[in-house]
Write an enzyme that holds these catalytic residues in place. Structure first.
Site, PDB file in Angstrom:
ATOM      1  N   GLU A   5       1.675   2.500   3.584  1.00 54.36           N
ATOM      2  CA  GLU A   5       0.822   1.667   2.626  1.00 54.36           C
ATOM      3  C   GLU A   5       0.673   0.185   2.893  1.00 54.36           C
ATOM      4  O   GLU A   5       1.655  -0.330   3.499  1.00 54.36           O
ATOM      5  CB  GLU A   5       1.299   1.924   1.201  1.00 54.36           C
ATOM      6  CG  GLU A   5       2.797   1.380   0.822  1.00 54.36           C
ATOM      7  CD  GLU A   5       2.847   0.264   0.454  1.00 54.36           C
ATOM      8  OE1 GLU A   5       1.788  -0.366   0.028  1.00 54.36           O
ATOM      9  OE2 GLU A   5       4.074  -0.501   0.350  1.00 54.36           O
ATOM     10  N   LYS A   6      -0.359  -0.041   2.504  1.00 47.35           N
ATOM     11  CA  LYS A   6      -0.749  -1.739   2.982  1.00 47.35           C
ATOM     12  C   LYS A   6      -0.329  -2.495   1.474  1.00 47.35           C
ATOM     13  O   LYS A   6      -1.133  -2.514   0.508  1.00 47.35           O
ATOM     14  CB  LYS A   6      -2.141  -2.052   3.359  1.00 47.35           C
ATOM     15  CG  LYS A   6      -2.421  -3.473   3.387  1.00 47.35           C
ATOM     16  CD  LYS A   6      -4.034  -3.672   3.806  1.00 47.35           C
ATOM     17  CE  LYS A   6      -4.222  -5.235   4.053  1.00 47.35           C
ATOM     18  NZ  LYS A   6      -3.794  -6.085   3.015  1.00 47.35           N
ATOM     19  N   THR A   7       0.906  -3.154   1.376  1.00 48.38           N
ATOM     20  CA  THR A   7       1.395  -3.820   0.424  1.00 48.38           C
ATOM     21  C   THR A   7       0.234  -5.207   0.041  1.00 48.38           C
ATOM     22  O   THR A   7       0.129  -5.754   1.087  1.00 48.38           O
ATOM     23  CB  THR A   7       2.718  -4.320   0.539  1.00 48.38           C
ATOM     24  OG1 THR A   7       3.251  -3.123   0.905  1.00 48.38           O
ATOM     25  CG2 THR A   7       3.205  -4.806  -0.838  1.00 48.38           C
ATOM     26  N   GLY A  47      -4.480  -0.425   0.496  1.00 49.07           N
ATOM     27  CA  GLY A  47      -4.901   0.381   1.516  1.00 49.07           C
ATOM     28  C   GLY A  47      -3.830   0.935   2.519  1.00 49.07           C
ATOM     29  O   GLY A  47      -2.845   1.307   2.074  1.00 49.07           O
TER      30      GLY A  47
END
Length: 449
Positions: free
Chosen positions: A65-67, A222
């Site tokens: 996951e894009k933090t 994202g």
């Protein structure tokens, strides 16, 4: 505007002489010829349709996951004079912050007491500071999510493949840290925040990761795709490191300039300079400026009611170019005024409405000195127009998995054949692929203190 809050580094920014010494150390750990003037971390590029076949199918990738947090490197080093361990956070502007209160041990060799007696020294980690909601207390907490390791105890890892770097991060840094917290919780009670390793899945599990985004204890906007077997790209864009965002999350960082309208006072003589004045009661035009490169100096005002004068605009336009206007409703303008904070010259993160083409503001990005470079803006716009959806990615999963299996089987056959021909040892059995489990982004039992 949304309610996203950027975390702040709980540390003390270091003076120039200390920073320079630390930059020299980082330079050595990265095997760089000279200290970097800019942030040494690698930067992903926006995902495009061609990346599915050219990259995700062509080679093995991790997905995570894009933090939506604050990107920082963490340097852990022992002062050679005092013998004390220091923890420093490096932000996107290449500032160094001393964060007091931590102890990071080495992996014990014989006894658990070594967790208290030994210290990491010369370790450099890449990660993201994030604000998470504790499911037990419902309170907001700060956490550092680690996703790469550039050096471990003075040994540079930047030329090692991602898989190896992650193995070093897990075994040599995170495990002793976690064991210290588990065995000696009282010794860790005053740590400024907790640390976790970000979970990495194989790229063909992208749908599972995407479906988990709204279940995370922090904001995520994202996916990140990281190649398994490539070295770390120090200090710049990595064309193989990919960030995918849903269309509504693709954003650009601009510099915000308020253009205050002028009003004519007909009751004042025509030659009187007071005949024209700035009308602060009227809503201004919110101009978005894109960075062209170079240093941006002396362009931030201290009062949001003051427009830029001619000299300041001349300085600004050496490095910035007017790009678009921000769409702000009357209600949003009132909210901004109620903040009673300076607005002119601040960096704002904005998204583009695909239907109207208008730009709307997400939040201020005070962690950034400059907005996105014009080349980055162009890539983001291409990504928006290209619009790779989660359905597009999902449809590619069978092809990604098939290509992954072909590479794995091909490598095994080559490996097996080589050993068979040399007769140095019996035929090896294939290594079973690790069973994919539900992503564990933080320690499930790590919320208690």
């Amino acid at each position: 505007m949304d309610a996203r809050i950027s975390p702040e580094i709980p540390g003390i920014i270091q003076p120039g002489n200390v920073t320079q010494d630390l930059k020299m150390l980082v330079c050595k750990l990265l095997n760089s010829p000279k200290p970097s003037k800019t942030f040494p971390g690698s930067q992903p590029v926006s995902f495009q349709h061609s990346d599915i076949r050219d990259k995700l199918v062509a080679q093995d990738y991790y997905v995570c996951e894009k933090t939506d947090g604050l990107r920082v490197l963490m340097l852990v080093v022992v002062n050679p004079i005092t013998g004390e361990q220091g923890c420093f956070m490096i932000d996107r502007e290449n500032n160094y912050y001393l964060v007091n209160g931590f102890h990071f041990p080495r992996l014990p060799q014989k006894k658990k007491e070594e967790l208290l007696e030994t210290s990491q020294n010369g370790t450099l980690i890449d990660g993201e500071l994030v604000i998470q909601k504790n499911p037990m207390t419902k309170l907001q907490e700060l956490r550092y999510l680690m996703f790469d390791c550039l050096a471990i105890n003075g040994r540079s890892l930047v030329q090692s493949p991602t898989s190896s770097r992650l193995a070093h991060l897990g075994k040599e840094f995170y495990k002793p840290y976690y064991d210290l917290r588990s065995i000696y919780p009282d010794k860790c009670a005053t740590f400024p925040f907790k640390l976790s390793m970000k979970h990495m899945d194989f790229s063909y599990s992208l749908v599972k990761v995407a479906n988990s985004l709204d279940k995370l204890p922090h904001l995520s906007d994202g996916l990140i795709f990281t190649p398994v077997r490539t070295p770390y790209a120090v200090g710049g864009k990595d064309s193989l490191l990919l960030k995918w965002k849903p269309e509504q999350e693709n954003s650009v960082d601009f510099k915000l300039i308020l253009e205050i309208p002028m009003t004519e006072d007909n009751s004042v003589a025509k030659k009187d300079p007071r005949r024209w004045y700035y009308n602060y009661d009227a809503k201004p035009t919110f101009a978005l400026y894109v960075w062209q490169g170079g240093s941006d100096v002396n362009t931030k005002l201290q009062n949001f009611e003051q427009p830029f004068d001619k000299r300041e605009m001349q300085v600004l336009e050496k490095t910035y170019k007017r790009f678009a206007e921000l769409s702000i409703s009357d209600e949003q303008w009132q909210e901004l005024k109620n903040l009673e904070e300076p607005l002119n010259g601040r960096i704002v993160e904005c998204t583009k409405d695909p239907e109207t083409g208008s730009w709307t503001m997400l939040r201020f990005r005070d962690d950034k000195l400059n907005g996105n470079h014009t080349s980055v803006v162009q890539k983001v716009l291409e990504s928006i127009s290209d619009s790779v959806t989660i359905d597009d990615l999902a449809e590619s999963v069978p092809e990604i998995k098939s290509a992954w299996d072909e590479r794995k089987n091909g490598a095994y056959q080559h490996h097996s054949s080589s050993f068979s021909e040399s007769r140095q040892q019996p035929k090896a059995e294939p290594v079973a692929e690790k069973k994919q489990t539900e992503p564990k982004y933080v320690d499930d039992d790590d919320w208690s203190d």
